[in-house]
Scaffold this motif. Structure first.
Motif, PDB file in Angstrom:
ATOM      1  N   ILE A 244       0.841  -1.200   0.000  1.00 30.32           N
ATOM      2  CA  ILE A 244       0.000   0.000   0.000  1.00 30.32           C
ATOM      3  C   ILE A 244       0.877   1.251   0.000  1.00 30.32           C
ATOM      4  O   ILE A 244       0.645   2.198  -0.764  1.00 30.32           O
ATOM      5  CB  ILE A 244      -0.944   0.006   1.218  1.00 30.32           C
ATOM      6  N   ALA A 245       1.910   1.250   0.849  1.00 27.76           N
ATOM      7  CA  ALA A 245       2.800   2.414   0.936  1.00 27.76           C
ATOM      8  C   ALA A 245       3.466   2.688  -0.414  1.00 27.76           C
ATOM      9  O   ALA A 245       3.566   3.839  -0.846  1.00 27.76           O
ATOM     10  CB  ALA A 245       3.846   2.190   2.018  1.00 27.76           C
ATOM     11  N   GLN A 246       3.908   1.633  -1.077  1.00 30.61           N
ATOM     12  CA  GLN A 246       4.540   1.804  -2.381  1.00 30.61           C
ATOM     13  C   GLN A 246       3.560   2.332  -3.423  1.00 30.61           C
ATOM     14  O   GLN A 246       3.917   3.158  -4.275  1.00 30.61           O
ATOM     15  CB  GLN A 246       5.146   0.474  -2.834  1.00 30.61           C
ATOM     16  N   ALA A 247       2.299   1.881  -3.339  1.00 25.72           N
ATOM     17  CA  ALA A 247       1.277   2.373  -4.273  1.00 25.72           C
ATOM     18  C   ALA A 247       1.005   3.853  -4.055  1.00 25.72           C
ATOM     19  O   ALA A 247       0.674   4.579  -5.003  1.00 25.72           O
ATOM     20  CB  ALA A 247      -0.009   1.569  -4.110  1.00 25.72           C
ATOM     21  N   MET A 248       1.150   4.332  -2.808  1.00 27.02           N
ATOM     22  CA  MET A 248       0.904   5.733  -2.499  1.00 27.02           C
ATOM     23  C   MET A 248       1.923   6.651  -3.174  1.00 27.02           C
ATOM     24  O   MET A 248       1.621   7.814  -3.440  1.00 27.02           O
ATOM     25  CB  MET A 248       0.929   5.946  -0.977  1.00 27.02           C
ATOM     26  N   VAL A 249       3.112   6.124  -3.432  1.00 25.24           N
ATOM     27  CA  VAL A 249       4.166   6.932  -4.060  1.00 25.24           C
ATOM     28  C   VAL A 249       4.568   6.333  -5.399  1.00 25.24           C
ATOM     29  O   VAL A 249       5.737   6.372  -5.789  1.00 25.24           O
ATOM     30  CB  VAL A 249       5.386   7.086  -3.124  1.00 25.24           C
ATOM     31  N   ALA A 250       3.586   5.774  -6.104  1.00 24.98           N
ATOM     32  CA  ALA A 250       3.842   5.230  -7.444  1.00 24.98           C
ATOM     33  C   ALA A 250       4.387   6.336  -8.343  1.00 24.98           C
ATOM     34  O   ALA A 250       4.058   7.518  -8.170  1.00 24.98           O
ATOM     35  CB  ALA A 250       2.553   4.657  -8.022  1.00 24.98           C
ATOM     36  N   PRO A 251       5.224   5.994  -9.317  1.00 21.84           N
ATOM     37  CA  PRO A 251       5.841   7.016 -10.175  1.00 21.84           C
ATOM     38  C   PRO A 251       4.814   7.953 -10.822  1.00 21.84           C
ATOM     39  O   PRO A 251       3.833   7.503 -11.418  1.00 21.84           O
ATOM     40  CB  PRO A 251       6.560   6.175 -11.244  1.00 21.84           C
ATOM     41  N   GLY A 252       5.039   9.261 -10.649  1.00 22.55           N
ATOM     42  CA  GLY A 252       4.170  10.252 -11.272  1.00 22.55           C
ATOM     43  C   GLY A 252       2.831  10.455 -10.595  1.00 22.55           C
ATOM     44  O   GLY A 252       1.953  11.113 -11.154  1.00 22.55           O
ATOM     45  N   LYS A 253       2.685   9.906  -9.373  1.00 27.33           N
ATOM     46  CA  LYS A 253       1.423  10.066  -8.656  1.00 27.33           C
ATOM     47  C   LYS A 253       1.664  10.605  -7.247  1.00 27.33           C
ATOM     48  O   LYS A 253       2.740  10.424  -6.673  1.00 27.33           O
ATOM     49  CB  LYS A 253       0.677   8.727  -8.558  1.00 27.33           C
ATOM     50  N   GLY A 254       0.637  11.261  -6.683  1.00 27.62           N
ATOM     51  CA  GLY A 254       0.726  11.784  -5.336  1.00 27.62           C
ATOM     52  C   GLY A 254      -0.627  11.764  -4.655  1.00 27.62           C
ATOM     53  O   GLY A 254      -1.592  11.171  -5.154  1.00 27.62           O
ATOM     54  N   ILE A 255      -0.701  12.426  -3.521  1.00 27.27           N
ATOM     55  CA  ILE A 255      -1.883  12.407  -2.663  1.00 27.27           C
ATOM     56  C   ILE A 255      -2.571  13.768  -2.692  1.00 27.27           C
ATOM     57  O   ILE A 255      -1.908  14.805  -2.622  1.00 27.27           O
ATOM     58  CB  ILE A 255      -1.493  12.095  -1.200  1.00 27.27           C
ATOM     59  N   ILE A 256      -3.899  13.763  -2.787  1.00 24.76           N
ATOM     60  CA  ILE A 256      -4.658  15.002  -2.620  1.00 24.76           C
ATOM     61  C   ILE A 256      -5.211  15.016  -1.192  1.00 24.76           C
ATOM     62  O   ILE A 256      -5.754  14.022  -0.708  1.00 24.76           O
ATOM     63  CB  ILE A 256      -5.791  15.131  -3.667  1.00 24.76           C
ATOM     64  N   ALA A 257      -4.996  16.119  -0.494  1.00 21.35           N
ATOM     65  CA  ALA A 257      -5.443  16.251   0.894  1.00 21.35           C
ATOM     66  C   ALA A 257      -6.744  17.045   0.931  1.00 21.35           C
ATOM     67  O   ALA A 257      -6.756  18.245   0.669  1.00 21.35           O
ATOM     68  CB  ALA A 257      -4.373  16.942   1.734  1.00 21.35           C
ATOM     69  N   ILE A 258      -7.847  16.349   1.230  1.00 23.12           N
ATOM     70  CA  ILE A 258      -9.149  17.018   1.351  1.00 23.12           C
ATOM     71  C   ILE A 258      -9.732  16.689   2.728  1.00 23.12           C
ATOM     72  O   ILE A 258     -10.904  16.371   2.867  1.00 23.12           O
ATOM     73  CB  ILE A 258     -10.108  16.637   0.206  1.00 23.12           C
ATOM     74  N   ASP A 259      -8.859  16.794   3.732  1.00 25.11           N
ATOM     75  CA  ASP A 259      -9.205  16.375   5.092  1.00 25.11           C
ATOM     76  C   ASP A 259      -9.479  17.553   6.026  1.00 25.11           C
ATOM     77  O   ASP A 259      -9.371  17.424   7.238  1.00 25.11           O
ATOM     78  CB  ASP A 259      -8.082  15.527   5.662  1.00 25.11           C
ATOM     79  N   GLU A 260      -9.844  18.697   5.456  1.00 25.44           N
ATOM     80  CA  GLU A 260     -10.113  19.862   6.297  1.00 25.44           C
ATOM     81  C   GLU A 260     -11.239  19.553   7.293  1.00 25.44           C
ATOM     82  O   GLU A 260     -12.253  18.965   6.928  1.00 25.44           O
ATOM     83  CB  GLU A 260     -10.526  21.066   5.454  1.00 25.44           C
ATOM     84  N   SER A 261     -11.042  19.968   8.522  1.00 26.25           N
ATOM     85  CA  SER A 261     -12.113  19.839   9.518  1.00 26.25           C
ATOM     86  C   SER A 261     -13.267  20.749   9.116  1.00 26.25           C
ATOM     87  O   SER A 261     -13.129  21.623   8.253  1.00 26.25           O
ATOM     88  CB  SER A 261     -11.597  20.239  10.899  1.00 26.25           C
ATOM     89  N   THR A 262     -14.408  20.562   9.776  1.00 30.48           N
ATOM     90  CA  THR A 262     -15.567  21.404   9.469  1.00 30.48           C
ATOM     91  C   THR A 262     -15.242  22.875   9.696  1.00 30.48           C
ATOM     92  O   THR A 262     -15.638  23.744   8.903  1.00 30.48           O
ATOM     93  CB  THR A 262     -16.768  20.984  10.335  1.00 30.48           C
ATOM     94  N   ALA A 263     -14.495  23.172  10.769  1.00 33.98           N
ATOM     95  CA  ALA A 263     -14.142  24.569  11.057  1.00 33.98           C
ATOM     96  C   ALA A 263     -13.223  25.142   9.981  1.00 33.98           C
ATOM     97  O   ALA A 263     -13.392  26.293   9.555  1.00 33.98           O
ATOM     98  CB  ALA A 263     -13.472  24.657  12.425  1.00 33.98           C
ATOM     99  N   THR A 264     -12.272  24.322   9.503  1.00 37.34           N
ATOM    100  CA  THR A 264     -11.328  24.810   8.492  1.00 37.34           C
ATOM    101  C   THR A 264     -12.007  25.008   7.143  1.00 37.34           C
ATOM    102  O   THR A 264     -11.800  26.022   6.473  1.00 37.34           O
ATOM    103  CB  THR A 264     -10.151  23.833   8.349  1.00 37.34           C
TER     104      THR A 264
END
Length: 336
Positions: free
Chosen positions: A9-29
């Motif tokens: 899973i960790a290796q899939a997260m950093v597969a070549p040419g790919k990254g993570i989108i962070a859409i984890d803002e709390s309700t307040a944020t």
């Protein structure tokens, strides 16, 4: 879950040419973000906004995973399809923010420690059942007069290690995020020093807690000048010093490192990542886990018409994902 499965899973997260989108803002944020574009922060508006992001056509070409908020992990599209299914069907791993935020560190005015360990074991079990494959915990390190203290760094790294151990116990890949904030007048050399000390403390704590680094991802802040520093470092200097700092403190057994944008402009975050990936061989893949740098332009477009501008907003999301995916390969060209 075995270490081999966590490592996969960790290796899939950093597969070549790919990254993570962070859409984890709390309700307040996210309310602050919505307020900035004149949108009411209702549960339905939050759901619709995140549906727009997660259903972007071909997003999986450049996005390997998305960090979600508790509310979002449980939500579905307007048609009733769980977001986790939409993601997995498109090759995007569901992640979950599990910390409860940075709070004042008692006895150390102006410093923060992240809370959320109480009850985390049970929450992680539930998140795994809901489909989460990885989790994120963010620590905050502030640079200022007589700060950060050794106590602040140690307390946050100890919490990160305890969180990581609970994640791996639950079969979830931990993403450890010790963010050294850009806020302040400090120069890039000071940022380097504090970042190196923090990373050394973090990996010491992970070792002491028997964390399997092969199934762990580091979410790092870049070594940059403070926002109010009169002398701002160049793209090349940021890239060179960030790489030098990481090589001095991060074990080569780690599957990969993703960067947070941390208040940088969209183009700066992409340019710094691209420059690092042009600097020859590295022990680990370097990719991205951007939030505002992936979303800001799309949010402005979407907010003008919550239904009519979806396609245009999604095109912007895809364009940002592509730009950062190319930067993760050292192949980005500004304006291309």
């Amino acid at each position: 879950m075995s270490i081999d499965q966590l490592a996969e899973i960790a290796q899939a997260m950093v597969a070549p040419g790919k990254g993570i989108i962070a859409i984890d803002e709390s309700t307040a944020t996210i309310k602050k973000r919505f307020d900035g574009v004149g949108i009411e922060c209702t549960e339905e508006n939050r759901r619709a906004y995140r549906e727009m992001l997660l259903t972007t056509p071909k997003l999986g070409d450049y996005i390997s995973g998305a960090i979600l908020y508790d509310e979002t992990l449980r939500q579905s599209t307007k048609a009733g399809v769980p977001f986790t299914k939409v993601m997995m069907d498109n090759g995007i791993l569901p992640g979950i923010k599990v910390d409860l935020g940075a709070k004042p560190l008692a006895g150390f005015p102006g410093e923060l420690v992240t809370e959320g360990l109480d009850g985390l074991r049970d929450r992680l079990k539930e998140y795994a059942k809901l489909g989460a494959k990885f989790a994120k915990w963010r620590a905050v390190i502030t640079i200022g007069e007589d700060a950060p203290s050794g106590t602040c760094i140690e307390a946050n790294c100890h919490a990160l290690a305890r969180y990581a151990a609970l994640c791996q116990e639950a079969g979830i890949v931990p993403m450890v995020e010790p963010e050294v904030l850009m806020d302040g007048e400090h120069d890039i050399d000071t940022c380097y020093e504090i970042t190196e000390v923090t990373l050394r403390s973090l990996f010491g704590a992970l070792y002491e807690h028997n964390i399997m680094l092969e199934g762990t991802i580091l979410k790092a802040s870049m070594v940059v000048s403070g926002k109010d520093c009169p002398e701002q470092a160049s793209v090349e200097e940021v890239a060179e010093m960030t790489l030098r700092c990481l090589k001095s403190a991060v074990p080569a057994t780690l599957p990969g490192i993703v960067f947070l944008s941390g208040g940088q402009s969209d183009d700066d975050a992409t340019a710094h990542l691209d420059a690092m990936n042009r600097m020859g061989a590295k022990p680990w893949p370097l990719s991205f886990s951007y939030g505002r740098a992936m979303q800001s332009a799309a949010l402005k477009l979407w907010s003008k018409d919550l239904t009519g501008n979806i396609a245009a907003a999604q095109q912007t999301v895809y364009a940002r994902a592509k730009a950062n995916g190319l930067a993760a390969l050292g192949k980005w060209t500004k304006g291309a």
